[in-house]
Scaffold this motif. Sequence first.
Motif, mmCIF file in Angstrom:
data_model
loop_
_atom_site.group_PDB
_atom_site.id
_atom_site.type_symbol
_atom_site.label_atom_id
_atom_site.label_comp_id
_atom_site.label_asym_id
_atom_site.label_seq_id
_atom_site.Cartn_x
_atom_site.Cartn_y
_atom_site.Cartn_z
ATOM 1 N N UNK A 34 0.843 -1.200 0.000
ATOM 2 C CA UNK A 34 0.000 0.000 0.000
ATOM 3 C C UNK A 34 0.880 1.253 0.000
ATOM 4 N N UNK A 35 1.975 1.222 0.732
ATOM 5 C CA UNK A 35 2.885 2.368 0.805
ATOM 6 C C UNK A 35 3.405 2.736 -0.586
ATOM 7 N N UNK A 36 3.817 1.732 -1.366
ATOM 8 C CA UNK A 36 4.313 1.983 -2.723
ATOM 9 C C UNK A 36 3.199 2.507 -3.630
ATOM 10 N N UNK A 37 1.986 1.968 -3.462
ATOM 11 C CA UNK A 37 0.854 2.411 -4.286
ATOM 12 C C UNK A 37 0.491 3.856 -3.969
ATOM 13 N N UNK A 38 0.537 4.235 -2.693
ATOM 14 C CA UNK A 38 0.236 5.616 -2.301
ATOM 15 C C UNK A 38 1.283 6.565 -2.898
ATOM 16 N N UNK A 39 2.553 6.173 -2.828
ATOM 17 C CA UNK A 39 3.622 7.010 -3.391
ATOM 18 C C UNK A 39 3.423 7.195 -4.896
ATOM 19 N N UNK A 40 3.066 6.127 -5.601
ATOM 20 C CA UNK A 40 2.856 6.210 -7.054
ATOM 21 C C UNK A 40 1.624 7.056 -7.369
ATOM 22 N N UNK A 41 0.559 6.907 -6.577
ATOM 23 C CA UNK A 41 -0.656 7.702 -6.789
ATOM 24 C C UNK A 41 -0.354 9.188 -6.627
ATOM 25 N N UNK A 42 0.413 9.524 -5.607
ATOM 26 C CA UNK A 42 0.778 10.929 -5.374
ATOM 27 C C UNK A 42 1.624 11.468 -6.519
ATOM 28 N N UNK A 43 2.517 10.628 -7.041
ATOM 29 C CA UNK A 43 3.359 11.028 -8.175
ATOM 30 C C UNK A 43 2.495 11.292 -9.411
ATOM 31 N N UNK A 44 1.548 10.413 -9.696
ATOM 32 C CA UNK A 44 0.670 10.559 -10.853
ATOM 33 C C UNK A 44 -0.151 11.852 -10.743
ATOM 34 N N UNK A 45 -0.758 12.068 -9.580
ATOM 35 C CA UNK A 45 -1.593 13.258 -9.368
ATOM 36 C C UNK A 45 -0.746 14.529 -9.424
ATOM 37 N N UNK A 46 0.434 14.492 -8.822
ATOM 38 C CA UNK A 46 1.352 15.629 -8.820
ATOM 39 C C UNK A 46 1.719 16.023 -10.258
ATOM 40 N N UNK A 47 2.087 15.039 -11.065
ATOM 41 C CA UNK A 47 2.490 15.303 -12.451
ATOM 42 C C UNK A 47 1.329 15.776 -13.321
ATOM 43 N N UNK A 48 0.098 15.435 -12.932
ATOM 44 C CA UNK A 48 -1.075 15.800 -13.724
ATOM 45 C C UNK A 48 -1.697 17.122 -13.265
ATOM 46 N N UNK A 49 -1.012 17.827 -12.377
ATOM 47 C CA UNK A 49 -1.508 19.139 -11.986
ATOM 48 C C UNK A 49 -2.097 19.223 -10.592
ATOM 49 N N UNK A 50 -1.878 18.207 -9.778
ATOM 50 C CA UNK A 50 -2.382 18.228 -8.407
ATOM 51 C C UNK A 50 -3.791 17.681 -8.306
ATOM 52 N N UNK A 51 -4.195 17.327 -7.108
ATOM 53 C CA UNK A 51 -5.531 16.778 -6.886
ATOM 54 C C UNK A 51 -5.593 15.998 -5.590
ATOM 55 N N UNK A 52 -6.480 15.016 -5.536
ATOM 56 C CA UNK A 52 -6.720 14.233 -4.322
ATOM 57 C C UNK A 52 -6.303 12.780 -4.499
ATOM 58 N N UNK A 53 -5.739 12.209 -3.443
ATOM 59 C CA UNK A 53 -5.458 10.774 -3.386
ATOM 60 C C UNK A 53 -6.260 10.215 -2.210
ATOM 61 N N UNK A 54 -7.161 9.278 -2.494
ATOM 62 C CA UNK A 54 -7.958 8.623 -1.450
ATOM 63 C C UNK A 54 -7.358 7.246 -1.189
ATOM 64 N N UNK A 55 -7.086 6.962 0.073
ATOM 65 C CA UNK A 55 -6.445 5.706 0.449
ATOM 66 C C UNK A 55 -7.481 4.815 1.132
ATOM 67 N N UNK A 56 -7.730 3.655 0.543
ATOM 68 C CA UNK A 56 -8.707 2.706 1.069
ATOM 69 C C UNK A 56 -8.001 1.658 1.913
ATOM 70 N N UNK A 57 -8.720 1.105 2.870
ATOM 71 C CA UNK A 57 -8.208 -0.008 3.662
ATOM 72 C C UNK A 57 -8.536 -1.319 2.957
#
Length: 81
Positions: A34-57
């Motif tokens: 999950x830690x790696x997926x969160x880091x990748x999600x943040x990278x994708x959103x950051x590169x696309x102009x910012x936004x929200x990352x929702x982390x599910x359990x």
Amino acid sequence: MSNDNRRHVVPDKDGGWNVQKPGASRASAHADTQKDAVARAKEIVHNAGGGEVAIHGRDGKIRNSDTVKPGNDPFPPRDKK
């Protein structure tokens, strides 16, 4: 036009974690942890102009979310005309 740039980190039924855009049929990325997926999600959103990352359990419920600021690509694509 609003910037609706969101990604969800959700458990994969076959193991690991997926980064998924709401409404998309396929994952944007997959990671073993999950830690790696969160880091990748943040990278994708950051590169696309910012936004929200929702982390599910593991239960599928959102347990946390994070706002990501817009990125500044040091190597933007250049038109080759």
